[in-house]
Design a protein around this motif. Structure first.
Motif, PDB file in Angstrom:
ATOM      1  N   ALA A 158      56.032  66.773  37.632  1.00 31.84           N
ATOM      2  CA  ALA A 158      57.312  67.452  37.872  1.00 31.84           C
ATOM      3  C   ALA A 158      58.431  66.418  37.800  1.00 31.84           C
ATOM      4  CB  ALA A 158      57.271  68.124  39.247  1.00 31.84           C
ATOM      5  N   GLY A 159      58.838  66.123  36.585  1.00 36.33           N
ATOM      6  CA  GLY A 159      59.873  65.097  36.411  1.00 36.33           C
ATOM      7  C   GLY A 159      59.289  63.704  36.582  1.00 36.33           C
ATOM      8  N   PHE A 160      58.031  63.539  36.185  1.00 33.69           N
ATOM      9  CA  PHE A 160      57.348  62.239  36.314  1.00 33.69           C
ATOM     10  C   PHE A 160      57.598  61.471  35.023  1.00 33.69           C
ATOM     11  CE2 PHE A 160      54.684  59.376  38.464  1.00 33.69           C
ATOM     12  CZ  PHE A 160      53.720  58.845  37.612  1.00 33.69           C
ATOM     13  N   LEU A 189      74.366  72.331  31.325  1.00 40.60           N
ATOM     14  CA  LEU A 189      73.188  72.923  30.667  1.00 40.60           C
ATOM     15  C   LEU A 189      71.908  72.536  31.404  1.00 40.60           C
ATOM     16  CD1 LEU A 189      71.894  74.567  28.445  1.00 40.60           C
ATOM     17  CD2 LEU A 189      72.023  72.549  26.949  1.00 40.60           C
ATOM     18  N   GLN A 190      71.820  71.263  31.822  1.00 46.82           N
ATOM     19  CA  GLN A 190      70.616  70.818  32.547  1.00 46.82           C
ATOM     20  C   GLN A 190      70.418  71.655  33.805  1.00 46.82           C
ATOM     21  OE1 GLN A 190      70.630  66.958  34.711  1.00 46.82           O
ATOM     22  NE2 GLN A 190      68.590  66.640  33.832  1.00 46.82           N
ATOM     23  N   ARG A 191      71.516  71.877  34.511  1.00 51.02           N
ATOM     24  CA  ARG A 191      71.441  72.633  35.768  1.00 51.02           C
ATOM     25  C   ARG A 191      70.957  74.061  35.506  1.00 51.02           C
ATOM     26  NH1 ARG A 191      70.702  70.387  40.346  1.00 51.02           N
ATOM     27  NH2 ARG A 191      70.748  71.971  41.995  1.00 51.02           N
ATOM     28  N   GLY A 199      61.984  61.576  40.574  1.00 54.34           N
ATOM     29  CA  GLY A 199      63.413  61.669  40.902  1.00 54.34           C
ATOM     30  C   GLY A 199      63.717  62.577  42.074  1.00 54.34           C
ATOM     31  N   GLY A 200      64.688  63.458  41.870  1.00 58.20           N
ATOM     32  CA  GLY A 200      65.218  64.273  42.972  1.00 58.20           C
ATOM     33  C   GLY A 200      64.224  65.264  43.550  1.00 58.20           C
ATOM     34  N   GLY A 201      63.229  65.672  42.740  1.00 57.62           N
ATOM     35  CA  GLY A 201      62.194  66.554  43.271  1.00 57.62           C
ATOM     36  C   GLY A 201      62.585  68.010  43.412  1.00 57.62           C
ATOM     37  N   THR A 202      63.545  68.483  42.606  1.00 56.13           N
ATOM     38  CA  THR A 202      63.914  69.906  42.720  1.00 56.13           C
ATOM     39  C   THR A 202      62.789  70.805  42.223  1.00 56.13           C
ATOM     40  OG1 THR A 202      64.974  69.982  40.542  1.00 56.13           O
ATOM     41  CG2 THR A 202      66.370  69.411  42.447  1.00 56.13           C
ATOM     42  N   ASN A 203      62.005  70.327  41.257  1.00 58.07           N
ATOM     43  CA  ASN A 203      60.833  71.125  40.826  1.00 58.07           C
ATOM     44  C   ASN A 203      59.764  71.118  41.916  1.00 58.07           C
ATOM     45  OD1 ASN A 203      60.944  72.199  37.916  1.00 58.07           O
ATOM     46  ND2 ASN A 203      61.915  70.200  37.775  1.00 58.07           N
ATOM     47  N   LEU A 204      59.589  69.967  42.574  1.00 54.13           N
ATOM     48  CA  LEU A 204      58.661  69.910  43.712  1.00 54.13           C
ATOM     49  C   LEU A 204      59.117  70.895  44.782  1.00 54.13           C
ATOM     50  CD1 LEU A 204      56.431  68.669  45.550  1.00 54.13           C
ATOM     51  CD2 LEU A 204      58.148  66.952  46.236  1.00 54.13           C
ATOM     52  N   ALA A 220      65.147  78.330  34.488  1.00 57.52           N
ATOM     53  CA  ALA A 220      63.884  78.222  33.736  1.00 57.52           C
ATOM     54  C   ALA A 220      62.842  77.393  34.489  1.00 57.52           C
ATOM     55  CB  ALA A 220      64.154  77.629  32.351  1.00 57.52           C
ATOM     56  N   GLU A 221      63.115  76.099  34.714  1.00 58.24           N
ATOM     57  CA  GLU A 221      62.088  75.220  35.300  1.00 58.24           C
ATOM     58  C   GLU A 221      61.576  75.720  36.642  1.00 58.24           C
ATOM     59  OE1 GLU A 221      63.070  71.022  35.253  1.00 58.24           O
ATOM     60  OE2 GLU A 221      64.492  71.381  33.649  1.00 58.24           O
ATOM     61  N   TRP A 222      62.513  76.035  37.509  1.00 61.74           N
ATOM     62  CA  TRP A 222      62.115  76.394  38.885  1.00 61.74           C
ATOM     63  C   TRP A 222      61.431  77.758  38.924  1.00 61.74           C
ATOM     64  CZ3 TRP A 222      67.517  75.073  41.410  1.00 61.74           C
ATOM     65  CH2 TRP A 222      67.759  73.701  41.244  1.00 61.74           C
ATOM     66  N   HIS A 231      58.699  70.466  30.847  1.00 58.23           N
ATOM     67  CA  HIS A 231      59.622  69.736  29.966  1.00 58.23           C
ATOM     68  C   HIS A 231      60.872  70.593  29.794  1.00 58.23           C
ATOM     69  CE1 HIS A 231      60.964  66.971  26.889  1.00 58.23           C
ATOM     70  NE2 HIS A 231      61.270  68.009  26.148  1.00 58.23           N
ATOM     71  N   PRO A 232      62.061  70.001  29.907  1.00 60.38           N
ATOM     72  CA  PRO A 232      63.297  70.795  29.904  1.00 60.38           C
ATOM     73  C   PRO A 232      63.812  71.184  28.518  1.00 60.38           C
ATOM     74  CG  PRO A 232      63.808  68.497  30.320  1.00 60.38           C
ATOM     75  CD  PRO A 232      62.312  68.593  30.232  1.00 60.38           C
ATOM     76  N   SER A 233      62.901  71.595  27.615  1.00 62.27           N
ATOM     77  CA  SER A 233      63.336  72.162  26.328  1.00 62.27           C
ATOM     78  C   SER A 233      62.281  73.160  25.873  1.00 62.27           C
ATOM     79  CB  SER A 233      63.488  71.073  25.245  1.00 62.27           C
ATOM     80  OG  SER A 233      62.198  70.729  24.736  1.00 62.27           O
TER      81      SER A 233
HETATM   82  C1  GRF Z   1      64.957  66.959  35.311  1.00 56.63           C
HETATM   83  O1  GRF Z   1      65.600  66.394  34.172  1.00 56.63           O
HETATM   84  C2  GRF Z   1      64.071  68.083  34.886  1.00 56.63           C
HETATM   85  O2  GRF Z   1      64.633  68.764  33.791  1.00 56.63           O
HETATM   86  C3  GRF Z   1      62.819  67.374  34.465  1.00 56.63           C
HETATM   87  O3  GRF Z   1      62.706  66.248  35.311  1.00 56.63           O
HETATM   88  C4  GRF Z   1      64.002  65.901  35.828  1.00 56.63           C
HETATM   89  C5  GRF Z   1      64.002  65.781  37.318  1.00 56.63           C
HETATM   90  O4  GRF Z   1      63.572  66.939  37.904  1.00 56.63           O
HETATM   91  N1  GRF Z   1      61.678  68.242  34.592  1.00 56.63           N
HETATM   92  P1  GRF Z   1      63.313  66.994  39.519  1.00 56.63           P
HETATM   93  O5  GRF Z   1      64.603  67.433  40.148  1.00 56.63           O
HETATM   94  O6  GRF Z   1      62.913  65.599  39.968  1.00 56.63           O
HETATM   95  O7  GRF Z   1      62.231  68.005  39.690  1.00 56.63           O
END
Ligand code: GRF
Length: 206
Positions: free
Chosen positions: A87-89, A171-173, A9-14, A179-181, A109-111
């Motif tokens: 990372a969100g795969f 909450l996701q944000r 997806g958006g790749g914010t963890n990447l 946490a995730e980042w 994992h987001p929990s």
């Molecule tokens: C988000 O829901 C995150 O919680 C999970 O994967 C999804 C996309 O994250 N880890 P990213 O922005 O593509 O990293």
């Protein structure tokens, strides 16, 4: 440490990993490549912008799941990674790949596992379930990937508060930002510096 980051997806963890390698919070690490199952994942654009090799292996372009699984593993192997980072795969990892990269593949994992995890618990669904249950803390988990879904040895976890006005999106944000980042880059840095051992399905940080 040569890593391959797998995204959907958006790749914010990447992005957090890219930034961490740049600013040194992730030491001794090189992002060898980014692999996505989704041609339109903005995560691929983030790789391009940062001059990182990137490739899409889409299940839609394969006649069978088996041929997709084979191509996915070949694509990963071609980068000869020391560590695979999910990372969100959102695609199920082929069993052959899980076996080959045992204790060399991590997932965010987001929990706070074992809450709100397992098949069907991804993205917003995790936060919808947490709010429906009325939990007072939420958070994220980095774990090694084994043959199950979100069942491998837990490496790092980080809790965030749940506020009365929270919607799943809010909450996701908060879980992503606070946490995730934080824990995904931290996990990679620990592994890159030889600080993590896995003993009888539990992790030890030395
Ligand atoms: C988000 O829901 C995150 O919680 C999970 O994967 C999804 C996309 O994250 N880890 P990213 O922005 O593509 O990293």
């Amino acid at each position: 440490l040569r890593i391959v980051v797998m995204v959907s997806g958006g790749g914010t963890n990447l992005q957090a990993i890219i930034d961490g390698v740049k600013d040194g919070t992730i030491s001794n690490t090189e992002i060898a490549g980014v692999i996505s199952n989704n041609r339109n994942a903005y995560a691929l654009e983030r790789a391009r912008i940062n001059g990182i090799a990137n490739i899409c292996v889409s299940p839609k372009e394969y006649v069978s799941r088996e041929s997709f699984n084979e191509e996915l593993l070949k694509t990963v192997d071609a980068f000869s990674p020391d560590l695979i980072v999910l990372a969100g795969f959102l695609v199920v990892i082929p069993p052959k790949m899980t076996a080959k990269y045992a204790n060399r593949m991590i997932n965010i994992h987001p929990s706070l596992i074992p809450s709100f995890c397992g098949t069907g618990f991804y993205g917003l669904k995790v936060h919808e379930a947490a709010l429906a249950r009325g939990v007072k803390v939420a958070g994220a988990t980095v774990h090694f990937v084994d043959e199950g879904t979100d069942t491998g040895p837990i490496l790092l976890q980080k809790a965030v508060e749940v506020l009365p006005e929270d919607t799943p999106e809010i909450l996701q944000r908060r879980v992503m930002e606070q946490a995730e980042w934080k824990i995904l880059p931290q996990a990679i840095d620990l592994i890159a510096n030889g600080k993590v051992k896995v003993e009888d399905k539990k992790t030890v940080i030395i």
